[in-house]
Structure formats: structure tokens, C-alpha cells
Design an enzyme around this catalytic site. Structure first.
Site, PDB file in Angstrom:
ATOM      1  N   ASP A 110       0.877  -1.160   0.000  1.00  0.00           N
ATOM      2  CA  ASP A 110       0.000   0.000   0.000  1.00  0.00           C
ATOM      3  C   ASP A 110       0.925   1.224   0.000  1.00  0.00           C
ATOM      4  O   ASP A 110       2.097   1.139   0.394  1.00  0.00           O
ATOM      5  CB  ASP A 110      -0.942   0.010   1.203  1.00  0.00           C
TER       6      ASP A 110
HETATM    7  C1  BGC Z   1      -4.853   3.423  -0.031  1.00  0.00           C
HETATM    8  C2  BGC Z   1      -4.920   2.478  -1.227  1.00  0.00           C
HETATM    9  C3  BGC Z   1      -4.682   3.264  -2.489  1.00  0.00           C
HETATM   10  C4  BGC Z   1      -3.336   3.949  -2.403  1.00  0.00           C
HETATM   11  C5  BGC Z   1      -2.991   4.778  -3.644  1.00  0.00           C
HETATM   12  C6  BGC Z   1      -3.566   4.233  -0.029  1.00  0.00           C
HETATM   13  O1  BGC Z   1      -3.587   5.205   0.950  1.00  0.00           O
HETATM   14  O2  BGC Z   1      -4.951   2.682   1.164  1.00  0.00           O
HETATM   15  O3  BGC Z   1      -6.165   1.839  -1.250  1.00  0.00           O
HETATM   16  O4  BGC Z   1      -4.770   2.411  -3.598  1.00  0.00           O
HETATM   17  O5  BGC Z   1      -3.345   4.835  -1.291  1.00  0.00           O
HETATM   18  O6  BGC Z   1      -3.756   5.908  -3.711  1.00  0.00           O
END
Ligand code: BGC
Length: 675
Positions: free
Chosen positions: A244
Site C-alpha cells: 500500500d
Molecule cells: C490506499 C490504497 C490506495 C493507495 C494509492 C492508499 O492510501 O490505502 O487503497 O490504492 O493509497 O492511492
């Protein structure tokens, strides 16, 4: 001239030959990469991209959010279709619609020149307070997995990679970067894993995003047992693991991530910085062979999405098309749940209703912004009031005074504002805002014919007003066509068929994750003390009456269930047994029904839920039409995870097969014996 020469050289290399077998292309390219180039491929740049390796013609691999529409930039300069939130799509219980959604959103990803969609989000809705409940599909592992497989298949049919997220037990936003989800093996196997496992095994998901949080003390991005063990060895995952965004920086070391099987750190190098990787490699903390396996996985997906192929040979993308917009409306219409409809106040009859008051803070609100990585930038969004006005035109007068109206429609509920449904924080309250509650109570006094339409992506308390209003419609976040979809339901152009993918508790303390602070939101640790008793499994087994049960949703017509037949009275070994029944539309209108099949293990050596969903079929029937439907089950559907022997098991004995219109509206049942 020089460039021309190198191009010719590159194009003659085996990995550039698109007719060569995939694995041969991967191995050929892998062998040509230097260690330094491999290090470069382990981390991203500029938020959405991997680093290119120009020497070998490896372009940047591009990935974008998110679950409800392509977020190709973070400023909204690039428009894309805004699809209904995942919980709304799940409420359709329509697998085909999830496939269509996957296809459409992948076409949009292709159209912005990217290769991977950072979706679907498959975390279980453990608590109605999680800020991202709207982004996830269901509290139930079976419904979650069926829809997960459909979405992933749809996306990847367009040669776009799906990235299933967030692996695993990222079930809340509070302390999401630091807390440890303390969860039993049985709960992982029965509740939290199934959608991820099915997306890998049945849909061959090409990527998975590790979670921010720890699971039983270890960060998801460096958990060798979880990634190398469960995901890769046990489930046979062939794709790559990506962190993530920013999760890598919390982990303990580069080598622990490499050895765990983490391929890519996003959005930029932190734990996978070149100095860190170089140092760890020199000290022998990981081998090139181990790194190769991580890189091989990324290369495989690069080939699958056509990164090395001639752009003209790729499937074409498309974005903001009338077809995609029509699909958003269809999903919203099928996902809207009619929670309550006393004396059939709905649908509204334009011949009888002359004045409608449309009030409430959400009548005139758009919902595409504020969700975090779910933010959308659609070319337009139909607000509820606009949908109603479009429908009424000259026939019905739309006013704003309930006391002068035949009917009042009041639009309340949540938005993605601070403290409500959004990423990065959990909801601050289970109640609607105080002013909304007062508005409902005041309005019903002025006009008892008041219909409450709730926007929002998670259950809310209705304790103080539900008994006062004759009708309640759960409209979720319905995407860019939400206003039209709501109007179609209210005026009966579409007969509601949505069913709740999550239990609506009466009070928050009834909810299994909310027995104490240790279970939600916890602190350094969040204890999943409820084990497998998540959602209706808890409410049913502990005999707690919910406000609206899992699977609930009313229709403007009626369905009759009869003639249940089971192929075997006694089932043994790997027998497949079938269950058939007749379903009749016994009302006056065309309508769709979701027939739900639950199993109940009457006696077992371990505690089991009193009901577990194991099948559903959505049918569409004309008035008086009758059809026979068929479910097929095997022993897998009767089994539980045996923690002592660390395997799935079915015990001999009697099982009840329950068929219903919701988890608490069981119409037919029959016993079978597993021998
Ligand atoms: C979120 C993800 C997301 C990523 C990119 C993170 O903070 O938890 O779900 O895909 O950011 O934006």
C-alpha cells in the site's frame, strides 16, 4: 541513427517476440537485467509508475486508483466514469454486473494509458464504523468472494491487471499504519481470506496490495508466512505483491520484505532504496535468486498487460462513454435497497401525487469527492434533486415545503466529509448528524407521508426516527447517475431488487466488533475477539435482532417460494448434491429477487454460526411467471476450518439447508445428512 540501431536490436530479442511463450519471455528478460536494474524495478516513482529501464525497452508500468473510477491524476484534470461505491454494487447481488463493471473500468484504465487498477478492495466489513466500509463489498465471505472473482475476471479480460487489496485484515482506518490485527487462524480462513483466495485461484488476480497494518504482530509487507506461505505456496499466486502507498517505510528491513516476497514498494523507494538494498545484499541478507522471483512476478504481469507489445495490437480503451454511464445507472438501480415500505407508499404514482416536497441536506449534494483514494472526477454527477426534477417535469410540482406537499422525500445520510465515510479515519458517530435527525422528526410531524432516502456507504442508527416514517430507501453512493437511479426507484420505473450485503444493527454495541475498546478501535493491537462471528453470524448465533438483517431488501412485487427438492437425503465423500425450488412472481409487477441459500450445521464439535451463506441466484420474473432454480453444493460448502488439525473439515451429521429472501426471512428448509 544510433537510436534506430538500438531499436532494431531490441525488437529482435526473444522477450520482444509476442508469439513466444509467456514464461520464456519472462526468463529471457530476467536474465538480461543487471542487479542494479532489478533494484530499480523494486520501487516506484511519481506516485503511479515503476521506473523505466530504457536499455531494455522496459517502459513504466502505470497503476491508478481506484475502486469506483479511474483516478489517473490527483487533481481531477482527467475525467472518468464515476461508478457506484462497492457496497452499492455488492447490494445488487448480481455477478454479471460486477463482470461488466470490471470490463468497463478496465477499458477506462486502458484509455488513460495505464496497466493496472488498484482495486477491488476486498476487506471484510467488520464494523459499520470503518471509514472505508463503502469501498468494500460485504461482511460475508461468500458474497465477497463471488463478486471479487467477477470483478477481477472482468478487469483482466481487458488485459488490465487487477490489484486486490488490502491483504489482510485492514478492517479499520484508526491507527491503520501501526496497529496489529490480532486474529485467529480460523477467522482468517473462514472470513478474511476467502475473497482473496478465490480471486487468486478462480480469477488468477495478477497483483495484490499488502496492507498498512500488522497481522498478529507482523506488517503485511514483510510477512513471509502470509505472502510466500499462504498466498504463493498454498494458493498458487503467480502475480506480484505491491505495498500500500507508503507502507514500506514502516517495515523493519529491506531483506525482510524481499524474503517475504514483496516485489514493489510504492509510491517511491524507502525500504527499497538502492543503498539499503545494496547493503543488505552485500551482507548476504537476501540472495539474487530470491530477488529474481520477486522481479519475475512483475515482469510476468508487464507482459500480460502488453507493455512490450505494439500498442496497435492491444485491446482498445474507452472512457466516459454512454455505455459506461448507463452501466453506472444500472448498478445504482439494482443496488438501491428498499428497507421499509409501509402501506406500499412507494412507488409514487404520478397520476395521484401532484406536489412533492424534496428537502434535506443531501438532495443537492454530489458525492464523488472526499473519499480519499476513492475520489472520482466524473464529467458530471446527477444529484438526487436533479433526478427527481428530471422525472417530474410538468406532471408533478416539486416544492420545498413538506406541509404543502402530498409526499415529502427527505435526502439525508452521510457523505465523504470529515468524520463520515472516508479513507484515513473511521466514522466519528453511528448516528446521523443531529440536525438531520431533528429534520426528519420535524418533517414527519408536518407530513406523515415522508420517505427517507439515505445516502452513505455504511449502516447508521435509525433508532430515533425509523418508527415514525413509512418508507426508507438506502441509496448508498450511487455514482454519477445516482439521481436518475433514485428517481427511477421512487417512481417505480425500476422495481427495487437490492439486498443488504451488511447487517444494519439497531445500536452500535450490538455489533460484534464493538463489545469493547480492545475490539474496536483497539490501540497498538485490535483484538478480533468475535472470531468467525462477524456480521449476521454474530446476530443470528447470539440471537440479537438487527434493525435490518443481512440479505434484506423489499420489492414492489411478491415472490412465492415452493417445491424444495434435494437430490440426496444422505451425502457422502465428494458427492455434489443439488437443491431445486420453484420461485413465482406472485405480485402484479415485473421484478427481480435474490434467492439466498444458507447452511446450518446442527451439531458440531466446534461452535459454528447458525447460518452461513453458500449460494444465491438472482432471477427476473414477469407477474405470475414461475421458474425452477437449482443450486449445487459439495462437502466444501458444509465444512469449517479445524484449527487443531490446521485443515478444512466436514463432520458427519445433520445439516439444514435454508432458502430465504433474506438471512432472516427463511421460506423453505430441508435436512440432509452427511455420512
Ligand atoms: C490506499 C490504497 C490506495 C493507495 C494509492 C492508499 O492510501 O490505502 O487503497 O490504492 O493509497 O492511492
Amino acid at each position: 541513427m544510433k537510436e534506430e540501431k538500438s531499436k532494431i536490436k531490441l525488437s529482435s530479442l526473444p522477450y520482444m517476440n509476442s508469439s513466444l511463450e509467456l514464461e520464456k519471455r519472462v526468463e529471457d528478460l530476467l536474465e538480461r537485467l543487471t542487479l542494479h536494474e532489478k533494484f530499480n524495478l523494486t520501487a516506484g516513482k511519481k506516485w503511479w509508475y515503476t521506473k523505466p529501464i530504457r536499455r531494455l525497452g522496459i517502459k513504466s508500468f502505470a497503476m491508478h486508483d481506484g475502486p469506483h473510477g479511474v483516478r489517473a491524476d490527483r487533481e481531477g484534470k482527467i475525467n472518468s466514469t464515476y461508478f457506484p461505491s462497492s457496497i452499492c454494487r455488492a447490494a445488487t447481488w448480481n455477478v454479471e454486473l460486477s463482470i461488466d463493471f470490471g470490463i468497463a473500468i478496465a477499458q477506462e484504465i486502458r484509455d488513460v494509458g495505464a496497466h493496472m487498477l488498484l482495486a477491488p478492495g476486498l476487506n471484510i466489513q467488520r464494523s459499520p464504523m470503518c471509514g472505508r466500509t463503502f469501498e468494500y463489498q460485504s461482511e460475508d465471505p461468500y458474497l465477497n468472494k463471488k463478486l471479487a472473482v467477477a470483478v477481477v475476471k472482468g478487469i483482466q479480460s481487458q488485459n488490465i491487471a487487477a490489484c486486490i487489496k488490502h491483504f489482510i485484515c485492514n478492517n479499520q482506518e484508526t491507527n491503520r499504519f501501526t496497529s496489529s490485527s490480532e486474529v485467529s487462524e480460523r477467522a482468517l480462513q473462514e472470513i478474511y481470506y476467502p475473497a482473496f483466495k478465490a480471486a487468486v485461484q478462480e480469477a488468477d488476480a495478477w497483483s495484490i496490495m499488502s496492507c498498512y497494518n500488522k497481522v498478529n504482530g507482523i506488517y503485511g509487507s514483510e510477512d513471509e508466512h502470509l505472502l510466500k506461505g499462504v498466498l504463493m505456496s498454498e494458493w498458487g499466486f503467480r502475480g506480484f505483491v505491491v505495498t500500500d502507498w507508503g507502507a514500506g517505510s514502516r517495515t523493519t528491513s529491506a531483506e525482510s520484505c524481499i524474503n517475504a516476497g514483496l516485489t514493489l514498494e510504492m509510491p517511491a523507494a524507502s525500504i527499497y532504496s538502492i543503498p539499503r538494498l545494496t547493503q543488505a545484499y552485500k551482507e548476504g541478507k537476501f540472495t539474487e535468486e530470491t530477488l529474481n522471483d520477486n522481479i519475475r512476478r512483475l515482469l510476468r504481469v508487464m507482459f500480460l498487460v502488453g507493455l512490450f507489445d505494439d500498442g496497435n495490437a492491444l485491446l482498445k480503451g474507452s472512457r466516459n462513454t454512454p455505455e459506461h454511464q448507463a452501466l453506472t445507472r444500472e448498478i445504482a438501480e439494482e443496488g438501491i435497497v428498499l428497507l421499509k415500505n409501509e402501506m406500499n407508499i412507494l412507488p409514487l404514482d404520478m397520476e395521484k401525487v401532484k406536489k412533492i416536497a424534496v428537502i434535506g441536506p443531501n438532495a443537492n449534494k454530489k458525492t464523488h469527492l472526499g473519499g480519499g483514494s476513492s475520489d472520482n472526477f466524473p464529467p458530471y454527477e446527477i444529484k438526487p434533486i436533479v433526478g427527481i426534477m428530471n422525472k417530474c417535469t410538468e406532471k408533478v410540482e416539486v416544492i420545498n415545503s413538506p406541509s404543502d406537499a402530498d409526499i415529502t422525500i427527505i435526502f439525508v445520510g452521510l457523505t465523504h466529509q470529515v468524520g463520515m465515510d472516508r479513507e484515513g479515519e473511521d466514522k466519528v458517530s453511528f448516528n446521523l448528524p443531529e440536525d438531520q435527525i431533528s429534520l426528519i422528526i420535524k418533517t414527519v410531524k408536518e407530513n406523515p407521508n415522508t420517505i427517507v432516502v439515505l445516502t452513505g456507504g455504511s449502516p447508521v442508527s435509525m433508532k430515533t426516527w425509523i418508527d415514525e416514517v413509512p418508507a426508507v430507501v438506502q441509496a448508498w453512493y450511487g455514482g454519477m447517475e445516482a439521481g436518475n437511479a433514485i428517481a427511477n426507484i421512487i417512481f417505480g420505473d425500476v422495481n427495487p431488487s437490492g439486498k443488504l450485503p451488511i447487517t444494519f444493527p439497531k445500536v452500535l454495541s450490538d455489533s460484534p466488533a464493538h463489545v469493547s475498546d480492545r475490539t474496536f478501535p483497539g490501540d497498538e493491537k485490535v483484538f478480533y475477539d468475535e472470531g468467525i462471528f462477524v456480521g449476521y453470524r454474530h446476530f443470528d448465533s447470539k440471537k440479537v435482532t438487527p434493525l435490518f438483517p443481512f440479505g434484506h431488501g423489499l420489492s414492489y412485487t411478491k415472490f412465492t417460494y415452493d417445491n424444495l427438492k434435494i437430490s440426496h437425503e444422505k451425502v457422502s465423500g465428494d458427492d455434489t448434491f443439488s437443491i431445486t425450488l420453484d420461485i413465482t412472481n406472485s405480485g402484479e409487477q415485473f421484478g427481480a429477487e435474490v434467492i439466498q441459500l444458507y447452511i446450518q450445521d446442527i451439531e458440531c464439535s466446534v461452535e459454528r454460526p447458525s447460518k452461513e451463506l453458500k449460494g444465491f441466484i438472482k432471477v427476473r420474473l414477469k407477474p405470475k411467471e414461475k421458474i425452477t432454480i437449482k443450486f449445487e453444493l459439495t462437502k466444501e460448502d458444509l465444512s469449517f476450518f479445524d484449527e487443531i488439525n490446521n485443515c478444512w473439515k466436514v463432520e458427519e451429521g445433520i445439516f439444514n439447508i435454508l432458502i430465504g429472501s433474506s438471512s432472516r426471512d427463511i421460506r423453505l428448509q430441508h435436512k440432509i445428512e452427511y455420512i
